[in-house]
Design a protein around this motif. Structure first.
Motif, PDB file in Angstrom:
ATOM      1  N   GLN A   1      44.323  51.524  40.135  1.00 24.44           N
ATOM      2  CA  GLN A   1      43.856  50.553  41.132  1.00 24.44           C
ATOM      3  C   GLN A   1      44.483  49.172  40.891  1.00 24.44           C
ATOM      4  O   GLN A   1      44.965  48.523  41.827  1.00 24.44           O
ATOM      5  CB  GLN A   1      42.326  50.461  41.048  1.00 24.44           C
ATOM      6  CG  GLN A   1      41.664  49.804  42.234  1.00 24.44           C
ATOM      7  CD  GLN A   1      40.147  49.949  42.151  1.00 24.44           C
ATOM      8  OE1 GLN A   1      39.561  50.025  41.071  1.00 24.44           O
ATOM      9  NE2 GLN A   1      39.501  50.016  43.292  1.00 24.44           N
ATOM     10  N   TRP A   2      44.518  48.714  39.639  1.00 22.23           N
ATOM     11  CA  TRP A   2      44.993  47.364  39.339  1.00 22.23           C
ATOM     12  C   TRP A   2      46.501  47.281  39.149  1.00 22.23           C
ATOM     13  O   TRP A   2      47.066  46.178  39.173  1.00 22.23           O
ATOM     14  CB  TRP A   2      44.271  46.816  38.113  1.00 22.23           C
ATOM     15  CG  TRP A   2      42.915  46.303  38.458  1.00 22.23           C
ATOM     16  CD1 TRP A   2      41.770  47.030  38.576  1.00 22.23           C
ATOM     17  CD2 TRP A   2      42.568  44.957  38.780  1.00 22.23           C
ATOM     18  NE1 TRP A   2      40.721  46.214  38.941  1.00 22.23           N
ATOM     19  CE2 TRP A   2      41.188  44.937  39.065  1.00 22.23           C
ATOM     20  CE3 TRP A   2      43.280  43.765  38.834  1.00 22.23           C
ATOM     21  CZ2 TRP A   2      40.521  43.765  39.408  1.00 22.23           C
ATOM     22  CZ3 TRP A   2      42.613  42.601  39.172  1.00 22.23           C
ATOM     23  CH2 TRP A   2      41.244  42.611  39.461  1.00 22.23           C
TER      24      TRP A   2
ATOM     25  N   THR B   1      43.689  38.776  43.756  1.00 18.51           N
ATOM     26  CA  THR B   1      43.377  39.923  44.605  1.00 18.51           C
ATOM     27  C   THR B   1      42.685  40.981  43.754  1.00 18.51           C
ATOM     28  O   THR B   1      43.211  41.432  42.742  1.00 18.51           O
ATOM     29  CB  THR B   1      44.649  40.513  45.229  1.00 18.51           C
ATOM     30  OG1 THR B   1      45.293  39.489  46.000  1.00 18.51           O
ATOM     31  CG2 THR B   1      44.313  41.682  46.139  1.00 18.51           C
ATOM     32  N   ILE B   2      41.458  41.369  44.183  1.00 21.40           N
ATOM     33  CA  ILE B   2      40.657  42.331  43.434  1.00 21.40           C
ATOM     34  C   ILE B   2      40.188  43.423  44.408  1.00 21.40           C
ATOM     35  O   ILE B   2      40.257  43.257  45.629  1.00 21.40           O
ATOM     36  CB  ILE B   2      39.442  41.650  42.777  1.00 21.40           C
ATOM     37  CG1 ILE B   2      38.456  41.127  43.839  1.00 21.40           C
ATOM     38  CG2 ILE B   2      39.885  40.511  41.877  1.00 21.40           C
ATOM     39  CD1 ILE B   2      37.178  40.546  43.254  1.00 21.40           C
ATOM     40  N   PRO B   3      39.707  44.552  43.900  1.00 19.01           N
ATOM     41  CA  PRO B   3      39.192  45.596  44.795  1.00 19.01           C
ATOM     42  C   PRO B   3      37.988  45.093  45.600  1.00 19.01           C
ATOM     43  O   PRO B   3      37.221  44.256  45.134  1.00 19.01           O
ATOM     44  CB  PRO B   3      38.782  46.717  43.831  1.00 19.01           C
ATOM     45  CG  PRO B   3      39.590  46.483  42.603  1.00 19.01           C
ATOM     46  CD  PRO B   3      39.718  44.993  42.483  1.00 19.01           C
TER      47      PRO B   3
ATOM     48  N   THR C   1      40.743  45.638  49.499  1.00 20.43           N
ATOM     49  CA  THR C   1      40.820  44.545  48.530  1.00 20.43           C
ATOM     50  C   THR C   1      40.196  43.288  49.118  1.00 20.43           C
ATOM     51  O   THR C   1      39.926  43.203  50.309  1.00 20.43           O
ATOM     52  CB  THR C   1      42.285  44.241  48.148  1.00 20.43           C
ATOM     53  OG1 THR C   1      42.989  43.796  49.311  1.00 20.43           O
ATOM     54  CG2 THR C   1      42.963  45.471  47.558  1.00 20.43           C
TER      55      THR C   1
ATOM     56  N   LYS D   1      40.422  38.795  48.404  1.00 16.59           N
ATOM     57  CA  LYS D   1      41.139  37.730  47.709  1.00 16.59           C
ATOM     58  C   LYS D   1      40.160  36.628  47.353  1.00 16.59           C
ATOM     59  O   LYS D   1      39.398  36.150  48.180  1.00 16.59           O
ATOM     60  CB  LYS D   1      42.269  37.180  48.574  1.00 16.59           C
ATOM     61  CG  LYS D   1      43.116  36.123  47.869  1.00 16.59           C
ATOM     62  CD  LYS D   1      44.323  35.719  48.700  1.00 16.59           C
ATOM     63  CE  LYS D   1      45.367  36.828  48.742  1.00 16.59           C
ATOM     64  NZ  LYS D   1      46.627  36.374  49.382  1.00 16.59           N
TER      65      LYS D   1
ATOM     66  N   TYR E   1      41.870  44.829  30.471  1.00 12.95           N
ATOM     67  CA  TYR E   1      41.283  45.818  31.365  1.00 12.95           C
ATOM     68  C   TYR E   1      40.393  46.738  30.523  1.00 12.95           C
ATOM     69  O   TYR E   1      40.827  47.216  29.465  1.00 12.95           O
ATOM     70  CB  TYR E   1      42.357  46.676  32.025  1.00 12.95           C
ATOM     71  CG  TYR E   1      43.477  45.916  32.702  1.00 12.95           C
ATOM     72  CD1 TYR E   1      43.502  45.746  34.075  1.00 12.95           C
ATOM     73  CD2 TYR E   1      44.531  45.371  31.959  1.00 12.95           C
ATOM     74  CE1 TYR E   1      44.542  45.059  34.698  1.00 12.95           C
ATOM     75  CE2 TYR E   1      45.569  44.685  32.570  1.00 12.95           C
ATOM     76  CZ  TYR E   1      45.567  44.532  33.942  1.00 12.95           C
ATOM     77  OH  TYR E   1      46.590  43.859  34.552  1.00 12.95           O
TER      78      TYR E   1
ATOM     79  N   TRP F   1      34.061  44.274  44.451  1.00  7.72           N
ATOM     80  CA  TRP F   1      33.973  43.878  43.050  1.00  7.72           C
ATOM     81  C   TRP F   1      33.417  42.458  42.972  1.00  7.72           C
ATOM     82  O   TRP F   1      33.522  41.673  43.914  1.00  7.72           O
ATOM     83  CB  TRP F   1      35.346  43.920  42.384  1.00  7.72           C
ATOM     84  CG  TRP F   1      35.733  45.284  41.898  1.00  7.72           C
ATOM     85  CD1 TRP F   1      35.642  46.457  42.583  1.00  7.72           C
ATOM     86  CD2 TRP F   1      36.269  45.616  40.617  1.00  7.72           C
ATOM     87  NE1 TRP F   1      36.101  47.497  41.823  1.00  7.72           N
ATOM     88  CE2 TRP F   1      36.492  47.012  40.607  1.00  7.72           C
ATOM     89  CE3 TRP F   1      36.595  44.877  39.485  1.00  7.72           C
ATOM     90  CZ2 TRP F   1      37.020  47.677  39.506  1.00  7.72           C
ATOM     91  CZ3 TRP F   1      37.127  45.534  38.392  1.00  7.72           C
ATOM     92  CH2 TRP F   1      37.329  46.930  38.403  1.00  7.72           C
TER      93      TRP F   1
ATOM     94  N   MET G   1      48.001  43.291  43.338  1.00  9.12           N
ATOM     95  CA  MET G   1      46.732  43.071  42.653  1.00  9.12           C
ATOM     96  C   MET G   1      46.897  42.011  41.561  1.00  9.12           C
ATOM     97  O   MET G   1      47.973  41.810  41.009  1.00  9.12           O
ATOM     98  CB  MET G   1      46.230  44.375  42.037  1.00  9.12           C
ATOM     99  CG  MET G   1      45.933  45.470  43.050  1.00  9.12           C
ATOM    100  SD  MET G   1      44.574  45.030  44.174  1.00  9.12           S
ATOM    101  CE  MET G   1      43.186  45.138  43.045  1.00  9.12           C
ATOM    102  N   GLY G   2      45.805  41.333  41.246  1.00  8.44           N
ATOM    103  CA  GLY G   2      45.810  40.346  40.172  1.00  8.44           C
ATOM    104  C   GLY G   2      46.016  38.929  40.670  1.00  8.44           C
ATOM    105  O   GLY G   2      45.886  38.641  41.860  1.00  8.44           O
TER     106      GLY G   2
END
Length: 419
Positions: free
Chosen positions: A260-261, A63-65, A44, A46, A247, A68, A266-267
């Motif tokens: 994943q999310w 926070t994202i993969p 991930t 940030k 999404y 991305w 996450m988020g």
């Protein structure tokens, strides 16, 4: 100005004045998020959304993969959705999967004279209560996607939201008790829905997730003490705001996107230091307004001391009610911010395109949709659908100059529909 036009204008302004340049800290950093810095950890990374009104202080972390792409701005709020709100879009490396936090939407209705005094320039044209699930149906129509059906909200997620609301009400209950006034009635409802649509040759599947919070405030009436002046009846004003996360992915990739999310952490999250700074500034500004109103009231009272006592009593009563209304409004705004800064949204893909300085183009042969920079007037994409060439020269043609076969793209709306 319409709701869509006003929000688009605000978001465009925030894009230009409210964003720091990206700071890459690793190879996994997206490196293209307006107003964002990235710190990658494992799978991930940030990203941060800054607040230009507080010296570009980090307001929200998202926070994202890893790998991305991310863009985000801070929407400062308006009449119906008054608190600042982090708006972002995260896009997968192949550009097909996205997660978006939409700008906040609100609507307002009520009875009595007070509702006529409330500004509604940026409110939705909804004239009464609406359940969270019905709002998602309404939103799906705005987004021009097919509403498939409801999806259950996890019990622990709903319980957490209700506890946050209860805690916020408990914090401010003593303030209302001290003023001998009834606190506003607040409700919070969560909902999810599945949607689908076509993106060129792809069948896309999506999830809309919303939190709808409604606050009902009562205003007492006033008995007239002057002959010929009518009594003022009581008023009730209801204000609802909706925060939406969207999404979407190709149908074959959707379950992987959700896994994943839905993973812990996450988020988006509000930054505590920024929240405290915002609350402190808000309280200081409110106190300054109250002090100014007190000074003005005292000056008026001194100048009018020789007038009839009943006239003076009416003015004092109106002044005290206005001060109480201001204090209640400040308390409500602070309570909603402290409870959950991630609970606001709106619904138009074009708004996000404007805010993020990008445009949507479509391959006229395959129908494939791509997001590209709005700095160029002409976009070409090769046969792989992954490599683009942009230029402001209308006569430029990469065919025969660059390897592969290139197709000029058509500019469309952010949701893929034709102009």
């Amino acid at each position: 100005m319409s709701t869509k036009g006003r929000l688009a204008t605000i978001l465009i302004a925030l894009t230009f004045v409210g964003c720091k340049g990206p700071s890459q800290t690793s190879a996994a950093s997206a490196g293209e998020g307006g107003g964002a810095t990235a710190a990658s950890t494992g799978g991930t990374q940030k990203e941060y959304i800054s607040d230009p009104s507080l010296s570009d202080m980090n307001a929200f972390s998202v926070t994202i993969p890893a790998k991305w792409h991310f863009k985000g701005v801070l929407y400062q709020g308006g009449n119906c959705a008054s608190v600042p709100f982090g708006v972002f879009r995260a896009t997968s490396p192949d550009g097909l999967s996205t997660v978006e936090r939409l700008p906040a939407l609100g609507w307002r209705w009520g009875t009595g004279p007070m509702i006529g005094l409330m500004p509604k320039s940026d409110c939705l044209p909804i004239k009464g209560p609406m359940s969270a699930q019905d709002f998602l149906k309404y939103l799906a129509a705005i987004l021009k996607v097919d509403y498939v059906g409801p999806e259950p909200v996890p019990a622990e997620e709903d319980a957490k939201a209700q506890k946050a609301l209860h805690d916020a009400e408990a914090v401010y209950a003593p303030n209302y008790a001290a003023m001998h006034s009834q606190p506003p009635k607040t409700t919070r409802e969560l909902a999810r829905a599945l949607v689908s649509y076509k993106n060129g040759t792809f069948t896309m599947k999506g999830r809309l997730k919303v939190m709808v919070e409604c606050i009902e405030t009562g205003y007492p009436g006033m008995k007239s003490v002057l002959r010929g002046m009518a009594d003022r009846p009581p008023s009730t004003v209801d204000n609802c705001t909706a925060g939406v996360t969207y999404y979407s992915a190709p149908e074959s990739q959707y379950s992987g996107l959700i896994r994943q999310w839905d993973a812990p952490g996450m988020g988006g999250r509000v930054e505590e230091a920024w929240e405290q700074a915002w609350l402190k500034r808000n309280a200081e500004q409110a106190q300054q307004m109250i002090n100014q109103m007190n000074r003005a009231a005292n000056a008026r009272m001194q100048a009018q001391q020789q007038q009839f006592n009943h006239d003076q009593a009416v003015r004092q009563q109106m002044h005290e009610e206005f001060m109480a209304t201001m204090q209640r409004g400040t308390d409500i705004s602070m309570a909603r911010t402290q409870a959950n800064m991630n609970a606001r949204s709106t619904a138009a893909s074009d708004w996000v395109d404007y805010a993020l300085d990008q445009r949507t183009v479509m391959d006229p042969n395959t129908g494939q949709i791509n997001k590209v920079s709005s700095s160029y007037n002409n976009t070409w994409v090769d046969s792989s659908g992954k490599t683009s060439y942009q230029t402001n020269d209308p006569n430029a043609n990469p065919n025969g100059v660059l390897p592969g076969t290139w197709t000029r793209q058509t500019v469309v709306h952010g949701d893929g529909t034709q102009h």
